[in-house]
Write an enzyme that holds these catalytic residues in place. Sequence first.
Site, PDB file in Angstrom:
ATOM      1  N   ASP A   1     -25.775  19.490   0.008  1.00  0.00           N
ATOM      2  CA  ASP A   1     -25.895  18.876   1.340  1.00  0.00           C
ATOM      3  C   ASP A   1     -24.817  19.292   2.351  1.00  0.00           C
ATOM      4  OD1 ASP A   1     -27.895  17.599  -0.062  1.00  0.00           O
ATOM      5  OD2 ASP A   1     -27.208  15.563   0.306  1.00  0.00           O
TER       6      ASP A   1
ATOM      7  N   ASP B   1     -30.584  17.363   2.222  1.00  0.00           N
ATOM      8  CA  ASP B   1     -31.068  16.010   2.491  1.00  0.00           C
ATOM      9  C   ASP B   1     -32.117  16.145   3.597  1.00  0.00           C
ATOM     10  OD1 ASP B   1     -30.497  13.341   1.519  1.00  0.00           O
ATOM     11  OD2 ASP B   1     -29.596  12.854   3.467  1.00  0.00           O
TER      12      ASP B   1
ATOM     13  N   HIS C   1     -35.001  13.898   5.382  1.00  0.00           N
ATOM     14  CA  HIS C   1     -35.716  12.627   5.558  1.00  0.00           C
ATOM     15  C   HIS C   1     -36.749  12.694   6.679  1.00  0.00           C
ATOM     16  CE1 HIS C   1     -32.812  10.700   2.962  1.00  0.00           C
ATOM     17  NE2 HIS C   1     -31.803  10.926   3.775  1.00  0.00           N
TER      18      HIS C   1
ATOM     19  N   HIS D   1     -37.106   6.848   8.047  1.00  0.00           N
ATOM     20  CA  HIS D   1     -36.912   6.684   6.595  1.00  0.00           C
ATOM     21  C   HIS D   1     -36.360   5.287   6.279  1.00  0.00           C
ATOM     22  CE1 HIS D   1     -35.144   7.448   2.555  1.00  0.00           C
ATOM     23  NE2 HIS D   1     -36.232   8.180   2.443  1.00  0.00           N
TER      24      HIS D   1
ATOM     25  N   HIS E   1     -30.121  10.146   9.881  1.00  0.00           N
ATOM     26  CA  HIS E   1     -29.469  11.437   9.603  1.00  0.00           C
ATOM     27  C   HIS E   1     -30.434  12.384   8.908  1.00  0.00           C
ATOM     28  CE1 HIS E   1     -29.128   9.275   5.784  1.00  0.00           C
ATOM     29  NE2 HIS E   1     -29.100  10.474   5.208  1.00  0.00           N
TER      30      HIS E   1
ATOM     31  N   LYS F   1     -34.629  16.871  -0.725  1.00  0.00           N
ATOM     32  CA  LYS F   1     -34.723  15.547  -1.335  1.00  0.00           C
ATOM     33  C   LYS F   1     -34.635  14.496  -0.248  1.00  0.00           C
ATOM     34  CE  LYS F   1     -29.775  15.525  -2.055  1.00  0.00           C
ATOM     35  NZ  LYS F   1     -29.473  14.487  -1.062  1.00  0.00           N
TER      36      LYS F   1
ATOM     37  N   CYS G   1     -24.084  11.878  -2.981  1.00  0.00           N
ATOM     38  CA  CYS G   1     -24.989  12.894  -3.541  1.00  0.00           C
ATOM     39  C   CYS G   1     -24.354  13.734  -4.637  1.00  0.00           C
ATOM     40  CB  CYS G   1     -25.582  13.730  -2.423  1.00  0.00           C
ATOM     41  SG  CYS G   1     -26.718  12.739  -1.435  1.00  0.00           S
TER      42      CYS G   1
HETATM   43  C1  VGL Z   1     -25.851  11.422   1.402  1.00  0.00           C
HETATM   44  C2  VGL Z   1     -25.854   9.308   2.236  1.00  0.00           C
HETATM   45  C3  VGL Z   1     -27.158   9.442   2.639  1.00  0.00           C
HETATM   46  C4  VGL Z   1     -25.074  12.512   0.731  1.00  0.00           C
HETATM   47  C5  VGL Z   1     -27.163  11.582   1.788  1.00  0.00           C
HETATM   48  O1  VGL Z   1     -25.433  13.696   0.880  1.00  0.00           O
HETATM   49  O2  VGL Z   1     -24.090  12.190   0.028  1.00  0.00           O
HETATM   50  N1  VGL Z   1     -25.218  10.285   1.615  1.00  0.00           N
HETATM   51  N2  VGL Z   1     -27.810  10.578   2.411  1.00  0.00           N
HETATM   52 ZN    ZN Z   2     -29.693  10.859   3.285  1.00  0.00          ZN
END
Ligand code: VGL
Ligand code: ZN
Length: 198
Positions: free
Chosen positions: A9, A47, A49, A53, A82, A107, A152
């Site tokens: 990510d 990430d 979404h 979401h 985000h 994901k 993550c």
């Molecule tokens: C993440 C919060 C929400 C991450 C992703 O990549 O750690 N954290 N979505």
């Molecule tokens: Zn996320």
Amino acid sequence: MTRALIVIDIQNDFCPGGALAVAGGDEIVPDVNQLMTEFDAVILTQDWHPAGHSSFASQHDGAAPLSMIEMPYGPQVLWPDHCIQGSPGANFHPDLTVDRADLIIRKGYNPAIDSYSAFFENDHSTPTGLEGYLKTRGITDLTMVGLATDFCVNFSAVDAARLGFAVTVRTDLCRGINLGGSLAAALSGMAEAGVTVA
Ligand code: VGL
Ligand code: ZN
């Protein structure tokens, strides 16, 4: 032994100026790019979404970002909007060497379930397919870097260790969010799960 680097990510929304900025998130990019040259395989996670979401605080009346709610699959942090599919914030950091990746795994696309881990959604049972990809390629050893250490990276590393991979997390090439002690909990939880925290 076949070794893969899993780059978690490293996206604009998790870097300074992004919607869910992780302090120093952009600092790791040059060394992550360099590390890619040392591995048999490089996999990026993203990430990803849909707008609206269920992990977004904006979808829950009166809920503040970073508050907690109970979802059918368990407790869930509510995040600022985000990494919306196709938005600039969901793009990889512009300096990340995306071309070196064999696979990009997305994901968090299921509107009803968040997915911190690169292996399973937050119900801990719906697979993303990454386990099968790695095992069918004969990959046994994983090194993980990226954002965020305590979400993550943590969930991905613990799942990978449980699935039988030898896992190392390079904490010098990760940065964390640290919500209510989540960073210390993640570091001890990973070590307990058999992850090498380097
Ligand atoms: C993440 C919060 C929400 C991450 C992703 O990549 O750690 N954290 N979505
Ligand atoms: Zn996320």
